[in-house]
Design an enzyme around this catalytic site. Structure first.
Site, PDB file in Angstrom:
ATOM      1  N   HIS A  49       0.820  -1.223   0.000  1.00 40.88           N
ATOM      2  CA  HIS A  49       0.000   0.000   0.000  1.00 40.88           C
ATOM      3  C   HIS A  49       0.850   1.269   0.000  1.00 40.88           C
ATOM      4  O   HIS A  49       1.628   1.507   0.907  1.00 40.88           O
ATOM      5  CB  HIS A  49      -0.913   0.020   1.223  1.00 40.88           C
ATOM      6  CG  HIS A  49      -2.038   1.007   1.109  1.00 40.88           C
ATOM      7  ND1 HIS A  49      -3.216   0.719   0.466  1.00 40.88           N
ATOM      8  CD2 HIS A  49      -2.162   2.277   1.530  1.00 40.88           C
ATOM      9  CE1 HIS A  49      -4.014   1.757   0.507  1.00 40.88           C
ATOM     10  NE2 HIS A  49      -3.399   2.737   1.139  1.00 40.88           N
ATOM     11  N   ASP A  51       0.320   5.579  -1.018  1.00 44.21           N
ATOM     12  CA  ASP A  51      -0.642   6.629  -1.378  1.00 44.21           C
ATOM     13  C   ASP A  51      -0.042   7.748  -2.212  1.00 44.21           C
ATOM     14  O   ASP A  51      -0.507   8.888  -2.133  1.00 44.21           O
ATOM     15  CB  ASP A  51      -1.275   7.206  -0.105  1.00 44.21           C
ATOM     16  CG  ASP A  51      -2.486   6.398   0.348  1.00 44.21           C
ATOM     17  OD1 ASP A  51      -3.392   6.179  -0.488  1.00 44.21           O
ATOM     18  OD2 ASP A  51      -2.525   5.968   1.522  1.00 44.21           O
ATOM     19  N   GLU A 161      -8.918   1.648  -2.243  1.00 45.38           N
ATOM     20  CA  GLU A 161      -9.043   1.617  -0.783  1.00 45.38           C
ATOM     21  C   GLU A 161     -10.409   2.150  -0.355  1.00 45.38           C
ATOM     22  O   GLU A 161     -10.597   3.347  -0.205  1.00 45.38           O
ATOM     23  CB  GLU A 161      -7.922   2.440  -0.136  1.00 45.38           C
ATOM     24  CG  GLU A 161      -7.879   2.292   1.374  1.00 45.38           C
ATOM     25  CD  GLU A 161      -6.770   3.129   2.003  1.00 45.38           C
ATOM     26  OE1 GLU A 161      -6.331   4.116   1.378  1.00 45.38           O
ATOM     27  OE2 GLU A 161      -6.355   2.783   3.132  1.00 45.38           O
ATOM     28  N   HIS A 188     -12.930   2.027   3.861  1.00 48.99           N
ATOM     29  CA  HIS A 188     -11.926   2.885   4.472  1.00 48.99           C
ATOM     30  C   HIS A 188     -12.502   3.220   5.845  1.00 48.99           C
ATOM     31  O   HIS A 188     -12.937   2.293   6.545  1.00 48.99           O
ATOM     32  CB  HIS A 188     -11.587   4.109   3.594  1.00 48.99           C
ATOM     33  CG  HIS A 188     -10.395   4.855   4.080  1.00 48.99           C
ATOM     34  ND1 HIS A 188     -10.429   6.171   4.460  1.00 48.99           N
ATOM     35  CD2 HIS A 188      -9.126   4.448   4.284  1.00 48.99           C
ATOM     36  CE1 HIS A 188      -9.236   6.543   4.883  1.00 48.99           C
ATOM     37  NE2 HIS A 188      -8.422   5.519   4.797  1.00 48.99           N
ATOM     38  N   HIS A 236      -8.867  -2.177   7.425  1.00 41.82           N
ATOM     39  CA  HIS A 236      -9.940  -1.188   7.660  1.00 41.82           C
ATOM     40  C   HIS A 236     -11.320  -1.815   7.861  1.00 41.82           C
ATOM     41  O   HIS A 236     -12.301  -1.089   8.037  1.00 41.82           O
ATOM     42  CB  HIS A 236     -10.058  -0.159   6.516  1.00 41.82           C
ATOM     43  CG  HIS A 236      -8.988   0.887   6.497  1.00 41.82           C
ATOM     44  ND1 HIS A 236      -8.953   1.907   7.426  1.00 41.82           N
ATOM     45  CD2 HIS A 236      -7.931   1.083   5.679  1.00 41.82           C
ATOM     46  CE1 HIS A 236      -7.915   2.689   7.157  1.00 41.82           C
ATOM     47  NE2 HIS A 236      -7.265   2.209   6.112  1.00 41.82           N
ATOM     48  N   HIS A 257      -2.460  -3.493   4.637  1.00 44.79           N
ATOM     49  CA  HIS A 257      -1.671  -2.689   5.580  1.00 44.79           C
ATOM     50  C   HIS A 257      -2.304  -2.723   6.966  1.00 44.79           C
ATOM     51  O   HIS A 257      -3.076  -1.841   7.319  1.00 44.79           O
ATOM     52  CB  HIS A 257      -1.439  -1.264   5.064  1.00 44.79           C
ATOM     53  CG  HIS A 257      -2.663  -0.463   4.731  1.00 44.79           C
ATOM     54  ND1 HIS A 257      -3.653  -0.897   3.887  1.00 44.79           N
ATOM     55  CD2 HIS A 257      -3.054   0.777   5.133  1.00 44.79           C
ATOM     56  CE1 HIS A 257      -4.592   0.033   3.787  1.00 44.79           C
ATOM     57  NE2 HIS A 257      -4.256   1.063   4.544  1.00 44.79           N
ATOM     58  N   ASP A 326       2.307   1.815   3.737  1.00 47.52           N
ATOM     59  CA  ASP A 326       1.401   2.971   3.796  1.00 47.52           C
ATOM     60  C   ASP A 326       2.157   4.300   3.686  1.00 47.52           C
ATOM     61  O   ASP A 326       1.732   5.302   4.252  1.00 47.52           O
ATOM     62  CB  ASP A 326       0.535   2.951   5.071  1.00 47.52           C
ATOM     63  CG  ASP A 326      -0.746   3.782   4.915  1.00 47.52           C
ATOM     64  OD1 ASP A 326      -1.067   4.184   3.778  1.00 47.52           O
ATOM     65  OD2 ASP A 326      -1.406   4.044   5.938  1.00 47.52           O
TER      66      ASP A 326
END
Ligand SMILES: *[C@@H]1O[C@H](CO)[C@@H](O)[C@H](O)[C@H]1NC(C)=O
Ligand SMILES: *[C@@H]1O[C@H](CO)[C@@H](O)[C@H](O)[C@H]1NC(C)=O
Ligand SMILES: *[C@@H]1O[C@H](CO)[C@@H](O)[C@H](O)[C@H]1NC(C)=O
Ligand SMILES: *[C@@H]1O[C@H](CO)[C@@H](O)[C@H](O)[C@H]1NC(C)=O
Length: 409
Positions: A49, A51, A161, A188, A236, A257, A326
């Protein structure tokens, strides 16, 4: 005399044997880093993961050509302040061989323009990959990952996500798959009309369980993901959602993650009974570098990451762990793992412990993820004669939001 000599020789051999078992512990820090680099040059390190796509939106409004991806962005403002964790210089220094890039858009887009914004994030990732053909290569399956790695490129996979991105439409889910999406995190930080998120588990922010895990239609989403060959990501999700997804999914699932709840009791982490089920399921838990989920505080370091890896290994087994940093998705990262150039230092730390053999480290780096992805592809092939799932979400599941939905047919 001869007897004494033989005895001494035997003792020396025995001591040598004892020492050789801990040979890596004898290595200097530099030697362990070098050994880690060798290992990561032989198998792809695949991170679950990242971003960066969110950073591209925040810093250059998705104008990829304005983002100095091939420079060390720590030396260029405003990127140094806003998104200094990921660039090509760091990814290369970190020996990253594969990356799941997240096409994340926040929960605030749910019931609004979430689909178009998610497509914009997929588009920006596809354009980034196109702009750096010598360094990045789109990967749609396990073979693609290995091919990219053997050509010295970073295999680039796309993940979504949050199930809110698909706006309760299986047609949108299929379209995402066609665009290259290979996992969807079911939630999420909000519930969808068909899946409960981890914050609902302990009432965080006033959220409550609304579907008691997955709704009946949520189970259809899992089945369609199995049929497509899209990995089910349970980071999540609420505990009950994890159990429901494990029960329904015919393919292995992942946590892209997340860490271990037994080490840091946060609902974003995985409870031990779920870890044991992951072993049966064949999936993996990819340990994340978010301080709050490592130490349950704002401070953490490599020792905390190792503690989670060791615990998940003890409960689920060495075949069921991976790494999902992450980066660019969290402001607080452990000392020693501040950006995407640092992965070799984590492997160097694990090399202190003789239990982590070279084979184990290669599995952790990427081979476990490759095995999981191959199994997901196998199930997809097994289901290839089944028609797409064609059932709409029941109107009562979205009735609170019908004012945002066109009722046209
Ligand atoms: C990137 O630049 C920063 C600041 O100069 C430096 O500390 C860091 O080592 C550089 N990273 C790499 C991978 O070269
Ligand atoms: C999880 O594992 C337990 C036993 O280890 C088993 O009873 C249960 O059915 C499993 N649940 C799922 C959802 O796989
Ligand atoms: C985590 O905290 C919750 C709520 O306080 C508690 O019910 C649970 O038993 C704890 N889990 C672990 C693994 O400590
Ligand atoms: C990480 O922090 C802990 C204290 O929380 C400390 O005991 C440990 O030695 C530190 N590890 C490293 C690698 O600095």
């Amino acid at each position: 005399m001869i007897r004494w000599l033989l005895l001494i020789l035997g003792l020396q051999l025995f001591i040598g044997f004892l020492l050789s078992r801990d040979v890596n512990a004898e290595l200097t820090f530099e030697e362990r880093v070098q050994e880690a680099r060798r290992i990561l040059s032989e198998v792809p390190l695949i991170d679950g993961h990242n971003d960066l796509a969110l950073s591209l939106r925040e810093t250059v409004k998705n104008r990829v050509q304005d983002f100095p991806f091939d420079k060390n962005v720590s030396e260029i403002e405003p990127f140094a302040s806003l998104s200094r964790r990921t660039d090509l210089v760091k990814l290369r220094a970190g020996l990253v061989g594969g990356q799941f890039w997240s096409a994340f858009v926040p929960c605030s887009t749910q019931y609004k323009n979430t689909v178009s914004m998610t497509l914009e994030q997929i588009d920006v990732l596809r354009r980034l990959i196109q702009l750096y053909p010598n360094d990045l290569q789109l990967a749609r399956n396990a073979d693609d990952v290995m091919a990219a790695f053997s050509q010295g490129k970073i295999a680039s996979l796309i993940g979504i996500e949050g199930g809110h991105s698909m706006d309760s439409s299986l047609a949108v889910l299929r379209t995402f798959y066609n665009e290259g999406v290979r996992y969807m995190t079911l939630n999420h930080v909000c519930n969808t009309p068909w899946s409960d998120n981890s914050k609902a588990e302990d009432g965080h922010g006033g959220q409550i369980l609304e579907s008691d895990g997955l709704s009946q239609w949520g189970e259809v989403v899992i089945k369609e993901m199995n049929r497509l060959g899209m990995m089910v990501d349970l980071s999540h999700t609420a505990y009950q959602t994890m159990l429901d997804a494990l029960r329904v999914s015919r393919a292995p699932v992942i946590f892209s993650h997340s860490n271990a709840r037994a080490v840091c009791n946060n609902t974003r982490n995985v409870p031990d009974d779920v870890l044991r089920n992951i072993t049966q399921n064949g999936g993996i838990v990819m340990v994340t570098f978010v301080n709050k989920f490592l130490s349950c505080s704002n401070e953490a370091n490599i020792t905390h990451v190792v503690a989670h890896l060791n615990h998940i290994r003890d409960v689920a087994g060495a075949d069921h762990i991976g790494i999902g940093g992450d980066y660019n998705g969290t402001p607080s990262l452990p000392d020693g793992l501040e950006d995407t150039s640092k992965y070799p230092f984590l492997f160097a730390e694990l090399l202190k412990d003789s239990r982590w053999t070279e084979v184990d480290l290669k599995k952790l780096a990427g081979l476990n993820l490759i095995r999981t992805l191959r199994k997901v592809e196998e199930i997809r092939d097994l289901l290839s004669n089944e028609p797409p799932w064609d059932v709409r979400i029941p109107e009562q599941d979205i009735e609170a939001h019908l004012s945002c939905v066109s009722t046209w047919h």
